[in-house]
Write an enzyme that holds these catalytic residues in place. Structure first.
Site, short mmCIF file in Angstrom:
data_model
loop_
_atom_site.label_atom_id
_atom_site.label_comp_id
_atom_site.label_asym_id
_atom_site.label_seq_id
_atom_site.Cartn_x
_atom_site.Cartn_y
_atom_site.Cartn_z
N GLY A 14 0.83 -1.21 0.00
CA GLY A 14 0.00 0.00 0.00
C GLY A 14 0.86 1.25 0.00
N THR A 27 18.19 7.86 -1.54
CA THR A 27 19.00 8.12 -2.73
C THR A 27 20.12 9.12 -2.43
OG1 THR A 27 17.06 7.74 -4.11
CG2 THR A 27 18.89 8.93 -5.14
N ARG A 75 1.44 -5.12 -5.93
CA ARG A 75 1.45 -6.35 -5.15
C ARG A 75 1.93 -7.44 -6.10
NH1 ARG A 75 -2.56 -3.32 -2.08
NH2 ARG A 75 -1.62 -3.25 -0.02
N ASP A 106 3.90 -4.41 6.43
CA ASP A 106 4.40 -5.67 7.00
C ASP A 106 4.50 -6.78 5.96
OD1 ASP A 106 2.32 -7.96 8.46
OD2 ASP A 106 1.52 -6.34 7.26
N THR A 129 3.67 2.79 5.87
CA THR A 129 2.25 2.40 5.90
C THR A 129 1.47 3.39 6.75
OG1 THR A 129 0.67 0.80 6.81
CG2 THR A 129 2.86 0.73 7.75
N ASP A 131 -1.03 2.65 8.40
CA ASP A 131 -1.67 1.92 9.51
C ASP A 131 -0.91 1.99 10.84
OD1 ASP A 131 -3.50 1.15 7.60
OD2 ASP A 131 -2.51 -0.76 7.20
N ASP A 133 1.18 -0.03 11.99
CA ASP A 133 1.08 -1.33 12.66
C ASP A 133 2.38 -2.13 12.67
OD1 ASP A 133 1.11 -1.81 9.96
OD2 ASP A 133 -0.56 -3.21 9.96
N ARG A 175 -6.23 -1.61 8.90
CA ARG A 175 -6.10 -3.08 8.82
C ARG A 175 -6.44 -3.69 10.18
NH1 ARG A 175 -1.80 -5.56 4.76
NH2 ARG A 175 -0.28 -4.61 6.13
#
Ligand code: ADP
Length: 326
Positions: A14, A27, A75, A106, A129, A131, A133, A175
């Protein structure tokens, strides 16, 4: 171990605001330290389709303020198989890439872990992310921007919730984690957050209603973390319709709005520090770790720990939210 000369960089899974700031930092820090850099497009997929270009400092000019990722993301189911990872390894060797920096969530770090172990290939992860998490880092790249976006959206929904005297369930991402819902609720002055971390312990909806959370108010806003554990905002609204028909309930699902936008200063600074630290880690002979931040210090978190998925939520925040919503 052979000396590292060329570093490959990719974004995977994501997208999150601040990924570009991280690409820029990796970079430029790499070039500053004498490494060559190659940008790999579309995450692990680009390793299978050979989408790799040389990255100079100019390739990352004027991107710090942009959301999304200039390297694109994807993905890649094939990378989950040993055959797919072998192909990826062959591509890396072909491009003489000796180390990989992976920016992602993750899943992406699980992929980096598998790859690093199988081929003894130096991989460094950056937590990218919304999230928040990933275990071992106080914050992930993109989380603060998403939190601010949620706050702005809830502020707007509040206007209509108040005018119509309604109960609003606002579903946010996360999530399996309630960081966005809980902190979003505090930041926007919502009445409550329904989060997966405590869903199995208590019936949060029943508790809310029984505590008479709406006694002193003519409108209420509840943030709900999207998750099979909470059931999501739609399922909760259906329950209210059935079990508590006296409430006029509405649902708003913020969805992909939460992923976009220019990163906040906090995310840009976090991404810049973590990206820079990824190169220090390689110089420091660190391998197969995620770079995190803890109490304002850079930390190295082994992939195995980072992806454990049990980053604890600070429960005192629930208490704060409860007290402030009377
Ligand atoms: P995120 O990084 O945002 O959590 P995903 O879970 O979709 O996103 O993972 C991104 C990609 O990482 C997957 O499409 C796949 O290529 C790779 N990946 C995820 N889990 C694994 C795994 N267990 N082994 C190998 N690769 C994986």
């Amino acid at each position: 171990m052979a000396a590292i000369k060329t570093i490959g960089i990719l974004t995977s899974g994501g997208d999150a605001p601040g990924m570009n700031a991280a690409i820029r930092a990796v970079t430029r820090s790499a070039i500053f330290s004498g490494f060559k850099v190659k940008g790999i497009y579309r995450g692990y997929k680009g390793l299978l389709t050979n989408e790799i270009v040389d990255f100079k400092t100019q390739n990352v000019s004027n991107i710090i303020q942009m959301g999304g990722t200039i390297l694109k993301t994807a993905r890649c189911q094939e990378f989950k198989s040993p055959e797919g990872r072998q192909l990826a390894y062959d591509t890396l060797r072909q491009h003489e890439i000796d180390a990989l920096v992976v920016i992602g969530g993750d899943g992406s770090l699980s992929g980096a872990r598998a790859f690093a172990t199988e081929f003894n290939f130096p991989c460094i992860g950056l937590p990218g992310t919304i999230d928040n998490d990933l275990y071992g880092t106080d914050e992930t790249i993109g989380y603060d921007t998403a939190l601010n976006t949620i706050m702005e959206c809830v502020d707007k929904i509040r206007d209509t919730a108040t005018s119509h005297e309604r109960l609003f369930f606002i579903e946010v991402m996360g999530r399996d984690a309630g960081f966005l819902a809980l902190n979003g609720a505090i930041a926007s002055g919502a009445e409550a957050a329904i989060i997966p971390e405590i869903s199995t312990e208590v019936d949060q909806l029943a508790e809310l209603i029984q505590n008479g959370f709406r006694k002193s108010k003519n409108s209420s806003i509840v943030l709900v973390a999207e998750s099979p554990v909470t059931g999501g905002a739609m399922a909760l609204a259906e329950r209210v319709n059935k079990e508590y028909p006296e409430y006029d309930v509405r649902v708003s699902i913020l969805g992909h709005l939460q992923r976009g936008g220019s990163p906040t200063a906090r995310d840009r600074i976090l991404a810049s520090r973590l990206g820079s630290a990824a190169i220090d880690a390689l110089l420091d002979d660190q391998r197969n770790v995620m770079i995190g931040i803890s109490n304002d210090e850079i930390v190295y978190v082994p992939f195995s720990k980072a992806i454990k998925k049990d980053k604890p939520i600070n429960r005192s925040l629930l208490d704060t939210l409860r007290r402030l919503s009377i």
